[in-house]
Design a protein around this motif. Sequence first.
Motif, PDB file in Angstrom:
ATOM      1  N   VAL A 170       6.609   6.835  -9.918  1.00  0.00           N
ATOM      2  CA  VAL A 170       7.905   7.133 -10.532  1.00  0.00           C
ATOM      3  C   VAL A 170       7.990   6.498 -11.917  1.00  0.00           C
ATOM      4  CG1 VAL A 170      10.396   6.728 -10.335  1.00  0.00           C
ATOM      5  CG2 VAL A 170       9.081   7.441  -8.337  1.00  0.00           C
ATOM      6  N   PHE A 171       7.516   5.275 -12.051  1.00  0.00           N
ATOM      7  CA  PHE A 171       7.537   4.589 -13.344  1.00  0.00           C
ATOM      8  C   PHE A 171       6.738   5.347 -14.388  1.00  0.00           C
ATOM      9  CE2 PHE A 171       5.472   1.531 -16.225  1.00  0.00           C
ATOM     10  CZ  PHE A 171       6.595   1.039 -16.862  1.00  0.00           C
ATOM     11  N   TYR A 172       5.511   5.762 -14.030  1.00  0.00           N
ATOM     12  CA  TYR A 172       4.671   6.491 -14.990  1.00  0.00           C
ATOM     13  C   TYR A 172       5.221   7.884 -15.280  1.00  0.00           C
ATOM     14  CZ  TYR A 172       1.193   2.810 -14.624  1.00  0.00           C
ATOM     15  OH  TYR A 172       0.548   1.606 -14.670  1.00  0.00           O
ATOM     16  N   ALA A 173       5.899   8.496 -14.321  1.00  0.00           N
ATOM     17  CA  ALA A 173       6.483   9.825 -14.546  1.00  0.00           C
ATOM     18  C   ALA A 173       7.635   9.765 -15.533  1.00  0.00           C
ATOM     19  CB  ALA A 173       6.945  10.419 -13.228  1.00  0.00           C
ATOM     20  N   PHE A 232       0.794  -1.233   0.000  1.00  0.00           N
ATOM     21  CA  PHE A 232       0.000   0.000   0.000  1.00  0.00           C
ATOM     22  C   PHE A 232       0.823   1.278   0.000  1.00  0.00           C
ATOM     23  CE2 PHE A 232      -2.875  -3.155   1.935  1.00  0.00           C
ATOM     24  CZ  PHE A 232      -3.858  -3.124   0.965  1.00  0.00           C
ATOM     25  N   VAL A 233       2.141   1.203   0.220  1.00  0.00           N
ATOM     26  CA  VAL A 233       2.966   2.415   0.236  1.00  0.00           C
ATOM     27  C   VAL A 233       4.058   2.362  -0.832  1.00  0.00           C
ATOM     28  CG1 VAL A 233       4.520   3.836   1.616  1.00  0.00           C
ATOM     29  CG2 VAL A 233       2.513   2.840   2.679  1.00  0.00           C
ATOM     30  N   VAL A 234       4.883   1.348  -0.793  1.00  0.00           N
ATOM     31  CA  VAL A 234       6.058   1.297  -1.667  1.00  0.00           C
ATOM     32  C   VAL A 234       5.665   1.067  -3.121  1.00  0.00           C
ATOM     33  CG1 VAL A 234       8.208   0.072  -2.124  1.00  0.00           C
ATOM     34  CG2 VAL A 234       7.533   0.543   0.228  1.00  0.00           C
ATOM     35  N   ILE A 235       4.819   0.105  -3.377  1.00  0.00           N
ATOM     36  CA  ILE A 235       4.441  -0.198  -4.762  1.00  0.00           C
ATOM     37  C   ILE A 235       3.735   0.979  -5.441  1.00  0.00           C
ATOM     38  CG2 ILE A 235       3.007  -1.694  -6.210  1.00  0.00           C
ATOM     39  CD1 ILE A 235       3.804  -4.010  -4.359  1.00  0.00           C
ATOM     40  N   PRO A 236       2.771   1.655  -4.801  1.00  0.00           N
ATOM     41  CA  PRO A 236       2.186   2.828  -5.463  1.00  0.00           C
ATOM     42  C   PRO A 236       3.201   3.943  -5.740  1.00  0.00           C
ATOM     43  CG  PRO A 236       0.727   2.085  -3.737  1.00  0.00           C
ATOM     44  CD  PRO A 236       1.991   1.299  -3.600  1.00  0.00           C
TER      45      PRO A 236
END
Length: 98
Positions: A13-16, A4-8
């Motif tokens: 960052v990936f989408y940015a 719920f914290v690290v993966i989102p």
Amino acid sequence: MVIFVVIPLLLIVFYALENNAGGFTFDNIIRFFSDSDSLATFAVSIEVAIENTLICLLLGYPVAMILADRRYNRSAVTVILFLLPMWINALMRTLATA
């Protein structure tokens, strides 16, 4: 916590750092820091976050001290008065779905 914290955060960052074709690029980051509207929105978001944190600290710290001190916390009524607002959220969601 990882789910719920690290993966989102990693997904953000990936989408940015991804362009429309799915390739790696820094164009989004450069465009964000060169656009005055984006920076103004970011500044307002940081300001609201800091104000919210300060308000929560100012309200929550004395309440936590009262609940932790046995001299002030002698009755179950005190605990219920502090816990009741947290139950309202769940109650309202339950009533909204019914």
